[in-house]
Design an enzyme around this catalytic site. Sequence first.
Site, PDB file in Angstrom:
ATOM      1  N   MET A  30       0.840  -1.194   0.000  1.00 61.59           N
ATOM      2  CA  MET A  30       0.000   0.000   0.000  1.00 61.59           C
ATOM      3  C   MET A  30       0.881   1.252   0.000  1.00 61.59           C
ATOM      4  SD  MET A  30      -3.420  -0.858   2.122  1.00 61.59           S
ATOM      5  CE  MET A  30      -2.776  -0.524   3.742  1.00 61.59           C
ATOM      6  N   GLY A  31       2.147   1.073  -0.324  1.00 55.85           N
ATOM      7  CA  GLY A  31       3.033   2.229  -0.446  1.00 55.85           C
ATOM      8  C   GLY A  31       3.539   2.750   0.880  1.00 55.85           C
ATOM      9  N   HIS A  37       9.254  -3.392   3.319  1.00 55.55           N
ATOM     10  CA  HIS A  37       8.848  -3.575   1.918  1.00 55.55           C
ATOM     11  C   HIS A  37      10.088  -3.869   1.056  1.00 55.55           C
ATOM     12  CE1 HIS A  37       5.663  -0.658   3.404  1.00 55.55           C
ATOM     13  NE2 HIS A  37       4.902  -1.614   2.908  1.00 55.55           N
ATOM     14  N   SER A 186       4.207   1.384   7.926  1.00 56.52           N
ATOM     15  CA  SER A 186       3.881   2.702   7.379  1.00 56.52           C
ATOM     16  C   SER A 186       3.127   3.521   8.416  1.00 56.52           C
ATOM     17  CB  SER A 186       3.023   2.554   6.120  1.00 56.52           C
ATOM     18  OG  SER A 186       3.631   1.660   5.221  1.00 56.52           O
TER      19      SER A 186
HETATM   20  P1  AMP Z   1       1.512  -2.821   3.496  1.00 52.60           P
HETATM   21  O1  AMP Z   1       2.077  -1.796   2.550  1.00 52.60           O
HETATM   22  O2  AMP Z   1       1.545  -2.383   4.930  1.00 52.60           O
HETATM   23  O3  AMP Z   1       0.183  -3.369   3.048  1.00 52.60           O
HETATM   24  O4  AMP Z   1       2.518  -4.045   3.449  1.00 52.60           O
HETATM   25  C1  AMP Z   1       2.862  -4.664   2.234  1.00 52.60           C
HETATM   26  C2  AMP Z   1       3.639  -5.916   2.521  1.00 52.60           C
HETATM   27  O5  AMP Z   1       4.804  -5.598   3.266  1.00 52.60           O
HETATM   28  C3  AMP Z   1       2.838  -6.922   3.358  1.00 52.60           C
HETATM   29  O6  AMP Z   1       3.090  -8.232   2.873  1.00 52.60           O
HETATM   30  C4  AMP Z   1       3.415  -6.724   4.735  1.00 52.60           C
HETATM   31  O7  AMP Z   1       3.325  -7.869   5.562  1.00 52.60           O
HETATM   32  C5  AMP Z   1       4.860  -6.416   4.415  1.00 52.60           C
HETATM   33  N1  AMP Z   1       5.489  -5.700   5.532  1.00 52.60           N
HETATM   34  C6  AMP Z   1       5.027  -4.585   6.140  1.00 52.60           C
HETATM   35  N2  AMP Z   1       5.832  -4.250   7.168  1.00 52.60           N
HETATM   36  C7  AMP Z   1       6.812  -5.184   7.208  1.00 52.60           C
HETATM   37  C8  AMP Z   1       7.949  -5.409   8.058  1.00 52.60           C
HETATM   38  N3  AMP Z   1       8.245  -4.606   9.070  1.00 52.60           N
HETATM   39  N4  AMP Z   1       8.739  -6.473   7.789  1.00 52.60           N
HETATM   40  C9  AMP Z   1       8.446  -7.315   6.765  1.00 52.60           C
HETATM   41  N5  AMP Z   1       7.394  -7.159   5.935  1.00 52.60           N
HETATM   42  C10 AMP Z   1       6.594  -6.116   6.160  1.00 52.60           C
END
Ligand code: AMP
Length: 281
Positions: A30-31, A37, A186
């Site tokens: 989701m950026g 990420h 984020s």
């Molecule tokens: P999001 O942008 O928050 O929807 O996350 C996108 C992807 O990044 C998802 O698969 C999350 O689980 C992964 N992600 C977010 N934060 C972390 C983190 N601290 N460590 C590893 N993966 C992450």
Amino acid sequence: MQVIKTVQEMQSYSLEQRARGRTVVLVPTMGYLHEGHASLLREGRKHADVLVMSLFVNPMQFGPQEDLAKYPRDFARDSRIAEDAGTDIIFFPGADQMYPGKFRTSVQVAEFSDVLCGKSRPGHFRGVTTVVAKLFNVVVPHRAIFGEKDFQQLVIIRQMVDDLNMPVEVMGMPIVREKDGLAMSSRNTYLSADERRSALSLSAGLFRALEAFRNGQHKSEELVNIVHAGILAAGLKTDYIEVIDETNLASLNEVTDTARLVAAVYAGSVRLIDNIALRKN
Ligand code: AMP
């Protein structure tokens, strides 16, 4: 690196690449990218001929009282981080591309979507599985990479892929943390300086519980109490703290070989989630 904004262009690009024998890997986001990420993208790079990162703040997974409108966005910064991590394509559709007016279908994984985060965020995982199913159909990846930060989400997506025979290999990657232990997110950007300090009690509690487990404490209740005490002392509010079975998200009274300690708390109005695998080493 190229930016693709329409479903049609993304799908035909991917199908053409696949027809040429190229392996397509997708990292959905989701950026407002951070090192978590980037770790998924770098892993993706190792497996991909074509590495696609989707960037879509999915309205369907936000509740009416949640932070859709104020979710942090910075496309220029995201582009730089994505490119540095080896991304070939950013798929960056608008909501009208993903949910045109005639949209009527959803995908829901029963039971798994109603526990833990699903209890306090009704409809959230239906939004997640629907958009991920759509992204799989649009990007047509051979492999998709998700973070264990959202552990319940990972389990639910694996179940969806299994149940619906989706030809995608799902890969989970470890949580990336700040130097002091806070799981990167984020949403950490919402935290005030005070909340940022208090938020640390979550990861600190999980690490303390892991240590207690390694020192012989196998009772879930005792491990949960360790986390809970730290959360309370820091002035955070607990949504849930549980020891669960990684394979089916079921609550466990005693730690098993597939146990994970999972938690969601509130620092002010900011919801934070974190988890840790309970393993001897
Ligand atoms: P999001 O942008 O928050 O929807 O996350 C996108 C992807 O990044 C998802 O698969 C999350 O689980 C992964 N992600 C977010 N934060 C972390 C983190 N601290 N460590 C590893 N993966 C992450």
